[in-house]
Design a protein around this motif. Structure first.
Motif, PDB file in Angstrom:
ATOM      1  N   ALA A   6     -32.482  22.145  54.829  1.00  0.00           N
ATOM      2  CA  ALA A   6     -31.865  22.909  55.424  1.00  0.00           C
ATOM      3  C   ALA A   6     -32.821  23.595  56.696  1.00  0.00           C
ATOM      4  O   ALA A   6     -32.355  23.416  57.840  1.00  0.00           O
ATOM      5  N   LEU A   7     -34.037  23.601  56.143  1.00  0.00           N
ATOM      6  CA  LEU A   7     -35.025  24.305  57.122  1.00  0.00           C
ATOM      7  C   LEU A   7     -35.340  23.114  58.145  1.00  0.00           C
ATOM      8  O   LEU A   7     -35.486  23.347  59.363  1.00  0.00           O
ATOM      9  N   LYS A   8     -35.625  21.867  57.643  1.00  0.00           N
ATOM     10  CA  LYS A   8     -35.847  20.744  58.740  1.00  0.00           C
ATOM     11  C   LYS A   8     -34.824  20.398  59.521  1.00  0.00           C
ATOM     12  O   LYS A   8     -35.191  20.180  60.645  1.00  0.00           O
ATOM     13  N   ALA A   9     -33.473  20.468  58.966  1.00  0.00           N
ATOM     14  CA  ALA A   9     -32.461  20.302  59.669  1.00  0.00           C
ATOM     15  C   ALA A   9     -32.290  21.243  60.864  1.00  0.00           C
ATOM     16  O   ALA A   9     -31.861  20.877  62.002  1.00  0.00           O
ATOM     17  N   GLU A  10     -32.491  22.809  60.563  1.00  0.00           N
ATOM     18  CA  GLU A  10     -32.355  23.557  61.654  1.00  0.00           C
ATOM     19  C   GLU A  10     -33.409  23.505  62.522  1.00  0.00           C
ATOM     20  O   GLU A  10     -33.193  23.802  64.173  1.00  0.00           O
ATOM     21  N   LEU A  11     -34.554  23.145  62.192  1.00  0.00           N
ATOM     22  CA  LEU A  11     -35.894  23.074  63.081  1.00  0.00           C
ATOM     23  C   LEU A  11     -35.534  21.974  64.241  1.00  0.00           C
ATOM     24  O   LEU A  11     -35.817  21.954  65.372  1.00  0.00           O
ATOM     25  N   GLY A  12     -34.739  20.755  63.622  1.00  0.00           N
ATOM     26  CA  GLY A  12     -34.402  19.626  64.677  1.00  0.00           C
ATOM     27  C   GLY A  12     -33.460  20.081  65.518  1.00  0.00           C
ATOM     28  O   GLY A  12     -33.608  19.718  66.663  1.00  0.00           O
ATOM     29  N   GLU A  30     -38.175  33.075  68.401  1.00  0.00           N
ATOM     30  CA  GLU A  30     -38.487  33.632  67.145  1.00  0.00           C
ATOM     31  C   GLU A  30     -37.780  32.961  65.669  1.00  0.00           C
ATOM     32  O   GLU A  30     -38.391  33.147  64.745  1.00  0.00           O
ATOM     33  N   ARG A  31     -36.783  32.513  66.123  1.00  0.00           N
ATOM     34  CA  ARG A  31     -36.206  31.776  64.941  1.00  0.00           C
ATOM     35  C   ARG A  31     -37.034  30.679  64.340  1.00  0.00           C
ATOM     36  O   ARG A  31     -37.277  30.141  63.278  1.00  0.00           O
ATOM     37  N   ILE A  32     -37.551  29.818  65.642  1.00  0.00           N
ATOM     38  CA  ILE A  32     -38.346  28.817  65.093  1.00  0.00           C
ATOM     39  C   ILE A  32     -39.651  28.962  64.414  1.00  0.00           C
ATOM     40  O   ILE A  32     -40.251  28.352  63.342  1.00  0.00           O
ATOM     41  N   LYS A  33     -40.174  30.176  64.710  1.00  0.00           N
ATOM     42  CA  LYS A  33     -41.229  30.878  64.226  1.00  0.00           C
ATOM     43  C   LYS A  33     -41.118  30.870  62.589  1.00  0.00           C
ATOM     44  O   LYS A  33     -41.813  30.506  61.692  1.00  0.00           O
ATOM     45  N   MET A  34     -39.964  31.640  62.417  1.00  0.00           N
ATOM     46  CA  MET A  34     -39.654  32.237  60.870  1.00  0.00           C
ATOM     47  C   MET A  34     -39.222  30.804  60.125  1.00  0.00           C
ATOM     48  O   MET A  34     -39.694  30.878  58.986  1.00  0.00           O
ATOM     49  N   LEU A  35     -38.608  29.742  60.848  1.00  0.00           N
ATOM     50  CA  LEU A  35     -38.422  28.663  60.004  1.00  0.00           C
ATOM     51  C   LEU A  35     -39.605  27.868  59.691  1.00  0.00           C
ATOM     52  O   LEU A  35     -39.594  27.217  58.668  1.00  0.00           O
ATOM     53  N   ALA A  36     -40.599  27.969  60.827  1.00  0.00           N
ATOM     54  CA  ALA A  36     -41.877  27.018  60.432  1.00  0.00           C
ATOM     55  C   ALA A  36     -42.499  27.692  59.259  1.00  0.00           C
ATOM     56  O   ALA A  36     -43.175  26.970  58.277  1.00  0.00           O
ATOM     57  N   GLU A  37     -42.637  29.191  59.393  1.00  0.00           N
ATOM     58  CA  GLU A  37     -43.478  29.800  58.316  1.00  0.00           C
ATOM     59  C   GLU A  37     -42.798  29.545  56.857  1.00  0.00           C
ATOM     60  O   GLU A  37     -43.350  29.384  55.842  1.00  0.00           O
ATOM     61  N   ALA A  38     -41.564  29.580  56.849  1.00  0.00           N
ATOM     62  CA  ALA A  38     -40.704  29.445  55.592  1.00  0.00           C
ATOM     63  C   ALA A  38     -40.914  27.703  54.995  1.00  0.00           C
ATOM     64  O   ALA A  38     -41.138  27.675  53.941  1.00  0.00           O
ATOM     65  N   LEU A  39     -41.084  26.827  56.092  1.00  0.00           N
ATOM     66  CA  LEU A  39     -41.410  25.530  55.556  1.00  0.00           C
ATOM     67  C   LEU A  39     -42.917  25.277  55.007  1.00  0.00           C
ATOM     68  O   LEU A  39     -43.162  24.824  54.246  1.00  0.00           O
ATOM     69  N   GLU A  40     -43.651  26.201  55.954  1.00  0.00           N
ATOM     70  CA  GLU A  40     -45.092  26.045  55.326  1.00  0.00           C
ATOM     71  C   GLU A  40     -45.339  26.485  54.051  1.00  0.00           C
ATOM     72  O   GLU A  40     -46.069  26.135  53.410  1.00  0.00           O
ATOM     73  N   ALA A  41     -44.655  27.802  53.757  1.00  0.00           N
ATOM     74  CA  ALA A  41     -44.684  28.133  52.395  1.00  0.00           C
ATOM     75  C   ALA A  41     -44.255  27.213  51.221  1.00  0.00           C
ATOM     76  O   ALA A  41     -44.735  27.319  50.148  1.00  0.00           O
ATOM     77  N   ALA A  42     -43.532  26.242  51.563  1.00  0.00           N
ATOM     78  CA  ALA A  42     -43.108  25.353  50.772  1.00  0.00           C
ATOM     79  C   ALA A  42     -43.621  23.903  50.690  1.00  0.00           C
ATOM     80  O   ALA A  42     -43.096  22.785  50.467  1.00  0.00           O
ATOM     81  N   LEU A  62     -40.349  17.024  68.238  1.00  0.00           N
ATOM     82  CA  LEU A  62     -38.934  17.919  68.272  1.00  0.00           C
ATOM     83  C   LEU A  62     -39.102  19.073  69.044  1.00  0.00           C
ATOM     84  O   LEU A  62     -38.302  19.492  69.672  1.00  0.00           O
ATOM     85  N   TYR A  63     -40.318  19.765  68.729  1.00  0.00           N
ATOM     86  CA  TYR A  63     -40.619  20.951  69.575  1.00  0.00           C
ATOM     87  C   TYR A  63     -42.032  21.108  69.738  1.00  0.00           C
ATOM     88  O   TYR A  63     -42.973  20.977  68.748  1.00  0.00           O
ATOM     89  N   SER A  64     -42.414  21.660  70.676  1.00  0.00           N
ATOM     90  CA  SER A  64     -43.754  22.318  70.911  1.00  0.00           C
ATOM     91  C   SER A  64     -43.517  23.774  71.713  1.00  0.00           C
ATOM     92  O   SER A  64     -42.916  24.010  72.449  1.00  0.00           O
TER      93      SER A  64
END
Length: 202
Positions: A6-12, A30-42, A62-64
């Motif tokens: 789900a995290l990957k799909a939303e980032l995409g 801000e949403r992208i930052k939060m999703l990236a941090e959650a993904l990094e934690a996993a 996909l994003y920069s």
């Protein structure tokens, strides 16, 4: 696993919605930052820089948060050492080959002369568990089929640039997060396990 999917799909989706980051506003950032941090934690790959089989391939950006402009010039892509031809950035890629150290950034662009590619040729070394030391040494431009874009290649004077690095903070079979020397976030998705390899031959 479902959370990671789900995290990957939303980032995409956010990458698409923000035009790869070109049109990112405050709320989306801000949403992208939060999703990236959650993904990094996993992150399932603690030593990302040694995971050669996972790093190897052609990756689509996909994003920069780097701040590249969608409408720019070839000169701006190569430290004012290429012609000032106006271009429109269509897509961005990265090619990585651990066997050779290849670390190329590729831009597909369109212009008044037709479509073309700009490749910043680079190489990397694995400096730590998540850190790649990166050196870019040349920039080239080439036309694609049916284009009259001129062919150019320049050598970059690496003595003028600070030492660069890129931290691979998340890596799995088809998704990668990098954080660059200046704190920028890059979200990439694997499109082909084999880099094209053409960039060294143009």
């Amino acid at each position: 696993m479902a959370d990671i999917v789900a995290l990957k799909a939303e980032l995409g989706r956010l990458g698409t919605a923000t035009e790869l980051g070109f049109e990112a506003g405050g709320e989306a950032i801000e949403r992208i930052k939060m999703l990236a941090e959650a993904l990094e934690a996993a992150n399932p790959t603690p030593v990302t820089t040694r995971a050669d089989a996972l790093l190897h391939g052609r990756w689509r950006l996909l994003y920069s948060s780097f701040g590249l402009q969608r409408d720019t010039t070839l000169a701006r892509l190569a430290f004012n050492q290429l012609p000032k031809t106006a271009i429109h950035v269509d897509a961005l890629w990265q090619e990585v080959d651990p066997a050779t150290g290849l670390y190329d950034n590729v831009i597909d662009f369109s212009s008044a002369d037709g479509p073309g590619i700009n490749v910043t040729l680079g190489k990397y070394t694995a400096d730590a568990d998540q850190r790649l030391g990166v050196e870019f040494f040349a920039s080239l431009v080439a036309p694609t089929t049916g284009s009259s874009v001129g062919r150019h290649q320049i050598e970059l004077d690496t003595r003028k640039f600070p030492a660069l690095y890129s931290d691979v903070t998340y890596l799995d079979a088809d998704f990668r997060l990098n954080r660059g020397s200046f704190g920028n976030l890059y979200v990439l998705q694997l499109v082909d396990r084999t880099p094209t390899g053409w960039s060294r031959d143009l």
